[in-house]
Design an enzyme around this catalytic site. Sequence first.
Site, PDB file in Angstrom:
ATOM      1  N   HIS A 142      14.563  52.626  44.103  1.00  0.00           N
ATOM      2  CA  HIS A 142      14.934  51.380  44.277  1.00  0.00           C
ATOM      3  C   HIS A 142      13.967  50.660  43.404  1.00  0.00           C
ATOM      4  O   HIS A 142      13.029  50.927  42.751  1.00  0.00           O
ATOM      5  CB  HIS A 142      14.704  50.929  45.763  1.00  0.00           C
ATOM      6  CG  HIS A 142      13.606  51.095  46.407  1.00  0.00           C
ATOM      7  ND1 HIS A 142      12.955  52.610  46.361  1.00  0.00           N
ATOM      8  CD2 HIS A 142      12.580  50.125  46.992  1.00  0.00           C
ATOM      9  CE1 HIS A 142      11.642  52.256  46.997  1.00  0.00           C
ATOM     10  NE2 HIS A 142      11.254  51.145  47.171  1.00  0.00           N
ATOM     11  N   HIS A 147      11.862  48.290  44.097  1.00  0.00           N
ATOM     12  CA  HIS A 147      10.402  47.685  44.290  1.00  0.00           C
ATOM     13  C   HIS A 147       9.201  47.946  43.484  1.00  0.00           C
ATOM     14  O   HIS A 147       9.369  49.290  42.888  1.00  0.00           O
ATOM     15  CB  HIS A 147      10.194  48.109  45.769  1.00  0.00           C
ATOM     16  CG  HIS A 147      10.780  47.140  46.839  1.00  0.00           C
ATOM     17  ND1 HIS A 147      10.994  47.460  48.212  1.00  0.00           N
ATOM     18  CD2 HIS A 147      11.328  45.895  46.644  1.00  0.00           C
ATOM     19  CE1 HIS A 147      11.827  46.607  48.684  1.00  0.00           C
ATOM     20  NE2 HIS A 147      12.025  45.578  47.992  1.00  0.00           N
ATOM     21  N   HIS A 172      17.015  50.183  53.305  1.00  0.00           N
ATOM     22  CA  HIS A 172      15.725  49.586  53.156  1.00  0.00           C
ATOM     23  C   HIS A 172      16.085  48.005  52.792  1.00  0.00           C
ATOM     24  O   HIS A 172      17.163  47.580  52.877  1.00  0.00           O
ATOM     25  CB  HIS A 172      15.134  50.246  51.922  1.00  0.00           C
ATOM     26  CG  HIS A 172      13.616  49.821  51.785  1.00  0.00           C
ATOM     27  ND1 HIS A 172      12.752  49.521  52.686  1.00  0.00           N
ATOM     28  CD2 HIS A 172      12.700  49.559  50.651  1.00  0.00           C
ATOM     29  CE1 HIS A 172      11.627  49.180  52.183  1.00  0.00           C
ATOM     30  NE2 HIS A 172      11.440  49.180  50.839  1.00  0.00           N
ATOM     31  N   ASP A 185      12.185  54.763  49.999  1.00  0.00           N
ATOM     32  CA  ASP A 185      11.797  54.131  51.175  1.00  0.00           C
ATOM     33  C   ASP A 185      13.139  53.871  52.291  1.00  0.00           C
ATOM     34  O   ASP A 185      14.124  53.554  51.611  1.00  0.00           O
ATOM     35  CB  ASP A 185      11.268  52.891  51.185  1.00  0.00           C
ATOM     36  CG  ASP A 185       9.923  53.014  50.216  1.00  0.00           C
ATOM     37  OD1 ASP A 185       9.774  53.845  49.682  1.00  0.00           O
ATOM     38  OD2 ASP A 185       9.215  51.938  50.035  1.00  0.00           O
ATOM     39  N   ASP A 235       6.410  49.077  43.300  1.00  0.00           N
ATOM     40  CA  ASP A 235       5.603  50.213  43.307  1.00  0.00           C
ATOM     41  C   ASP A 235       6.379  51.663  43.453  1.00  0.00           C
ATOM     42  O   ASP A 235       5.922  52.691  43.512  1.00  0.00           O
ATOM     43  CB  ASP A 235       4.727  50.308  45.204  1.00  0.00           C
ATOM     44  CG  ASP A 235       5.916  50.163  46.246  1.00  0.00           C
ATOM     45  OD1 ASP A 235       6.827  49.687  46.019  1.00  0.00           O
ATOM     46  OD2 ASP A 235       5.433  50.981  47.240  1.00  0.00           O
ATOM     47  N   HIS A 236       7.418  51.398  42.961  1.00  0.00           N
ATOM     48  CA  HIS A 236       8.237  52.681  42.726  1.00  0.00           C
ATOM     49  C   HIS A 236       8.944  52.669  40.967  1.00  0.00           C
ATOM     50  O   HIS A 236       9.388  53.650  40.904  1.00  0.00           O
ATOM     51  CB  HIS A 236       9.663  52.804  43.622  1.00  0.00           C
ATOM     52  CG  HIS A 236       8.859  52.887  44.969  1.00  0.00           C
ATOM     53  ND1 HIS A 236       9.281  54.264  45.356  1.00  0.00           N
ATOM     54  CD2 HIS A 236       8.690  52.149  46.004  1.00  0.00           C
ATOM     55  CE1 HIS A 236       8.809  54.103  46.655  1.00  0.00           C
ATOM     56  NE2 HIS A 236       8.324  53.221  47.048  1.00  0.00           N
ATOM     57  N   HIS A 243       4.173  58.217  51.394  1.00  0.00           N
ATOM     58  CA  HIS A 243       4.033  56.719  51.275  1.00  0.00           C
ATOM     59  C   HIS A 243       3.545  56.303  52.237  1.00  0.00           C
ATOM     60  O   HIS A 243       3.966  55.417  53.045  1.00  0.00           O
ATOM     61  CB  HIS A 243       5.758  56.434  51.371  1.00  0.00           C
ATOM     62  CG  HIS A 243       6.027  55.151  50.710  1.00  0.00           C
ATOM     63  ND1 HIS A 243       6.283  53.863  51.684  1.00  0.00           N
ATOM     64  CD2 HIS A 243       6.039  54.503  49.605  1.00  0.00           C
ATOM     65  CE1 HIS A 243       6.219  52.973  51.053  1.00  0.00           C
ATOM     66  NE2 HIS A 243       6.497  53.117  49.927  1.00  0.00           N
TER      67      HIS A 243
END
Length: 301
Positions: A60, A62, A140, A210, A64-65, A268
């Site tokens: 996805h 976001h 999410h 997530d 941090d990914h 995570h």
Amino acid sequence: MKLTILGCYAATPRTFTNPTSQLLEIKNRFFLIDCGEGTQVQLRKNKIKFSKINQIFISHLHGDHFYGLIGLISTFSLLNRNNDLHIYGPKGIKEIILLQLRLSNSWPNFGLHFYELESKESELIYEDDKVQVKTIPLKHRVYTNGFLFEEKIAERKLNVEAVRHYQIEKCYFQNIKNGKDIVLDGGTVVLNNLLTFDPEKPKSYAFCSDTVYNEAIVPIINGVDVLYHEATFLQSEEQLAAKTMHTTAIEAATIAKKAQVSKLILGHYSTRYSTIDLFKAEAATIFPNVLLADDGLSFDL
């Protein structure tokens, strides 16, 4: 099958923890799953050759990914990469990456292919002769997928002694390994199970990060060998997990139990906790076969 955790902590990178990224080696294929900031540094630390990575799966959008993706692509160019790179991720990933490449005038010297995902149902997104990859729709704050990696059933193993006994010529070996019976010169039919052994059971790995607690994924991941499931919070922060659409360790263990997986790997983690051992302690009250991901840790699955 080997899994190397490059990063497994939530939100921001720190001097001693990294956001989500992992490398799955399966049937001599090297799949990069998510690409948080600092991924290429972690690849170097773990002595993983960049040239082996031809497929990248982004869960996805976001940061941090996937914030490490543009840097990794740029480094590939600096290293004079020739192989095409295939990126699978949510709709928008192509626009984000191409904008950065265009404004920095940093077009790669290799083929860059995007496969943008929009379906809210599980779908097959990658397949070759040995491996297939399906999406696992997650819930999410933005459109998110997990990924299910499955080995295909291998060809049967030749029983060398039996083949010699029946004096079967080498030119028939491939047909035998493909499962076919053999007719001898005199007309006698030799059944395939007399000439071969069963192949090893295909392995499977499910990546789920997530997501809020979501039992809808249970039929998709049912019976997998290894499940990686996010466990951002402990049960004491259950309300925060629901608010931010994340999962607690106990909830991740409940999914593992309901899906009857063989092994659960947690990751995570929120960095608010003093030790990640607390996550294993909670999850083990529901599902006994629990392992903890940590940066730089490898699992032979």
